[in-house]
Design a protein around this motif. Structure first.
Motif, PDB file in Angstrom:
ATOM      1  N   PHE A  28       0.824  -1.210   0.000  1.00 37.34           N
ATOM      2  CA  PHE A  28       0.000   0.000   0.000  1.00 37.34           C
ATOM      3  C   PHE A  28       0.857   1.258   0.000  1.00 37.34           C
ATOM      4  CE2 PHE A  28      -1.893   3.467   2.494  1.00 37.34           C
ATOM      5  CZ  PHE A  28      -2.954   3.776   1.670  1.00 37.34           C
ATOM      6  N   TYR A  29       2.023   1.192   0.664  1.00 38.31           N
ATOM      7  CA  TYR A  29       2.894   2.363   0.703  1.00 38.31           C
ATOM      8  C   TYR A  29       3.296   2.800  -0.700  1.00 38.31           C
ATOM      9  CZ  TYR A  29       3.507   1.303   5.708  1.00 38.31           C
ATOM     10  OH  TYR A  29       3.300   1.055   7.040  1.00 38.31           O
ATOM     11  N   ALA A  30       3.536   1.826  -1.574  1.00 39.67           N
ATOM     12  CA  ALA A  30       3.921   2.170  -2.952  1.00 39.67           C
ATOM     13  C   ALA A  30       2.798   2.913  -3.657  1.00 39.67           C
ATOM     14  CB  ALA A  30       4.287   0.896  -3.718  1.00 39.67           C
ATOM     15  N   VAL A  31       1.558   2.473  -3.419  1.00 37.78           N
ATOM     16  CA  VAL A  31       0.405   3.139  -4.023  1.00 37.78           C
ATOM     17  C   VAL A  31       0.305   4.579  -3.515  1.00 37.78           C
ATOM     18  CG1 VAL A  31      -2.108   3.132  -4.246  1.00 37.78           C
ATOM     19  CG2 VAL A  31      -0.834   0.974  -4.345  1.00 37.78           C
ATOM     20  N   ALA A  32       0.398   4.745  -2.199  1.00 34.86           N
ATOM     21  CA  ALA A  32       0.256   6.076  -1.603  1.00 34.86           C
ATOM     22  C   ALA A  32       1.358   7.021  -2.089  1.00 34.86           C
ATOM     23  CB  ALA A  32       0.284   5.966  -0.083  1.00 34.86           C
ATOM     24  N   ILE A  33       2.596   6.531  -2.135  1.00 31.56           N
ATOM     25  CA  ILE A  33       3.708   7.384  -2.548  1.00 31.56           C
ATOM     26  C   ILE A  33       3.640   7.674  -4.041  1.00 31.56           C
ATOM     27  CG2 ILE A  33       6.225   7.418  -2.828  1.00 31.56           C
ATOM     28  CD1 ILE A  33       6.332   5.901  -0.123  1.00 31.56           C
TER      29      ILE A  33
END
Length: 423
Positions: free
Chosen positions: A100-105
């Motif tokens: 999810f961090y990759a999506v948010a960033i």
């Protein structure tokens, strides 16, 4: 034609991901110099040893590294200590942590998103592409997202030594036929306080029966010789006696490699260059704890014995982080550690094969019993060859890193094409 400026942003977390995913993928991408700047973002990891930011900064081509303590301020508000600037174009690449961090960033920066999934691809509606380790994973993917998923292979088993890897033997004065036993006690305090004295004890027992054997520890990245030596010092490491292991004196000669010398006179050499693949491929066998080491040895097809001593579980926790702190508590620690040690394979080659293809010993082990087993295996070249063949089979075809790097490059190319169309 004006130079196109593009950012490569790699999201990762622990030491295993850095060594087995990030480093080889970076090497693959350096063959395709499309990115003008490379940033590594480290998300917090319960298995981190604390040196990940230093290690990541040493990778060729890396321009800047965001430490785990700075990760959430950036994730939530886009803040970095040095007010990082970003190019208009770029790709966020997920190589460890929470997908999810990759999506948010990626959404924050307006970049395309490429993820790598060893088991389950997530957030497919919001990413651009996902490289997966196995074709079986495609069965889990909804049909409408199949075009976003590509089987690239297992990044962990795609590392290779240099073509001239035998040159390191000249530095040691060893011939190609030298019997070399690699000792890999780990990189984090919880493993080192047990692994270093235990490995020294094994070396002492094995030396008695195989005086021709040479023992060597590839020092983990970010670990200093002084720190490693403290785990071999009984005044600094009280767990030496609990694990029936040995202490040792650190020796730094004027010429040649440093080494640890046990009271029995056994020398365990210390190898600093990293990654240590050129060394490991010349080991007849390696004694290692669980972790990314077992994946790297699988890739190199080096026979191994995987151990996890469990004496005094509550006092010598297996994990670090919050779980590791709780595991140090009386009774609570024993419960947690016994939960961690539930039945099931813990070494990567055995997990992938779903059977024990390398010996995996867990329990109240002794250096003497481990040394006796190693002596038996070293005396049987056919057994070592059988382990190598099994590792070759589970490793599969090489080329995963190249295929994943191509996926990232193609994603950036699409970004540039769409940008051109807009302008």
């Amino acid at each position: 034609m004006a130079e196109v400026l593009a950012d490569l942003v790699i999201l990762t977390n622990g030491p295993g991901e850095l060594s087995t995913w990030v480093r080889p993928v970076l090497q693959g991408l350096m063959m395709r110099p499309q990115f003008s700047r490379v940033s590594i973002l480290l998300s917090p990891c319960p298995h981190a040893g604390g040196n990940e930011q230093i290690v990541a900064a040493t990778f060729p081509g890396v321009d800047r590294v965001l430490g785990p303590e700075q990760f959430f301020p950036f994730l939530l508000w886009g803040k970095t200590p040095d007010a990082w600037k970003w190019h208009r174009q770029g790709v966020v690449v997920f190589l460890g942590g929470d997908q999810f961090y990759a999506v948010a960033i990626g959404k924050r920066l307006g970049y395309r998103i490429v993820t790598y999934a060893e088991w389950t691809p997530r957030w497919l509606p919001w990413i651009d592409h996902c490289g997966v380790a196995q074709s079986q994973i495609l069965k889990k993917v909804p049909r409408r997202y199949c075009s976003k998923v590509t089987v690239v292979g297992n990044l962990m088993t795609d590392i290779q030594p240099r073509a001239d890897s035998a040159s390191f033997l000249d530095q040691l004065g060893w011939s190609l036929g030298t019997e070399i036993v690699g000792l890999l006690p780990g990189s984090k305090p919880a493993k080192l306080r047990v692994g270093v004295p235990f490995c020294l004890g094994v070396a002492d027992h094995l030396q008695q029966h195989r005086p021709q054997a040479q023992f060597i520890i590839p020092v983990a990245p970010g670990l200093s010789l002084a720190t490693l030596a403290r785990y071999a010092d009984s005044s600094d490491n009280p767990w030496i006696s609990n694990y029936l292991g040995n202490s040792a004196t650190f020796v730094q000669p004027d010429q040649g490699l440093p080494y640890l010398s046990t009271p029995q006179g056994t020398k365990v050499w210390l190898w600093l260059p990293n990654p240590a693949y050129d060394l490991l491929v010349h080991c007849q066998i390696c004694l290692t704890t669980v972790g990314a080491n077992t994946a790297e040895l699988t890739a190199l097809m080096v026979p191994m014995m995987v151990i996890l001593p469990t004496q005094h579980l509550a006092g010598a926790p297996i994990g670090d982080g919050l779980l590791g702190l709780m595991a140090r508590l009386p009774f609570v620690g024993e419960v947690i550690n016994r939960y961690i040690l539930l039945p099931g394979f813990k070494a990567w080659p055995n997990i992938w094969a779903d059977q024990e293809i390398v010996p995996e010993w867990v329990g109240p082990l002794s250096p003497k019993s481990v040394a006796q087993y190693l002596q038996t295996v070293l005396a049987s070249p056919s057994r070592l060859q059988a382990i190598q063949l099994s590792l070759r089979a589970v490793r599969g075809e090489v080329g995963a890193v190249s295929r994943f790097a191509q996926l990232v490059s193609a994603t950036l190319a699409k970004e540039m094409l769409s940008e051109d169309r807009m302008t």
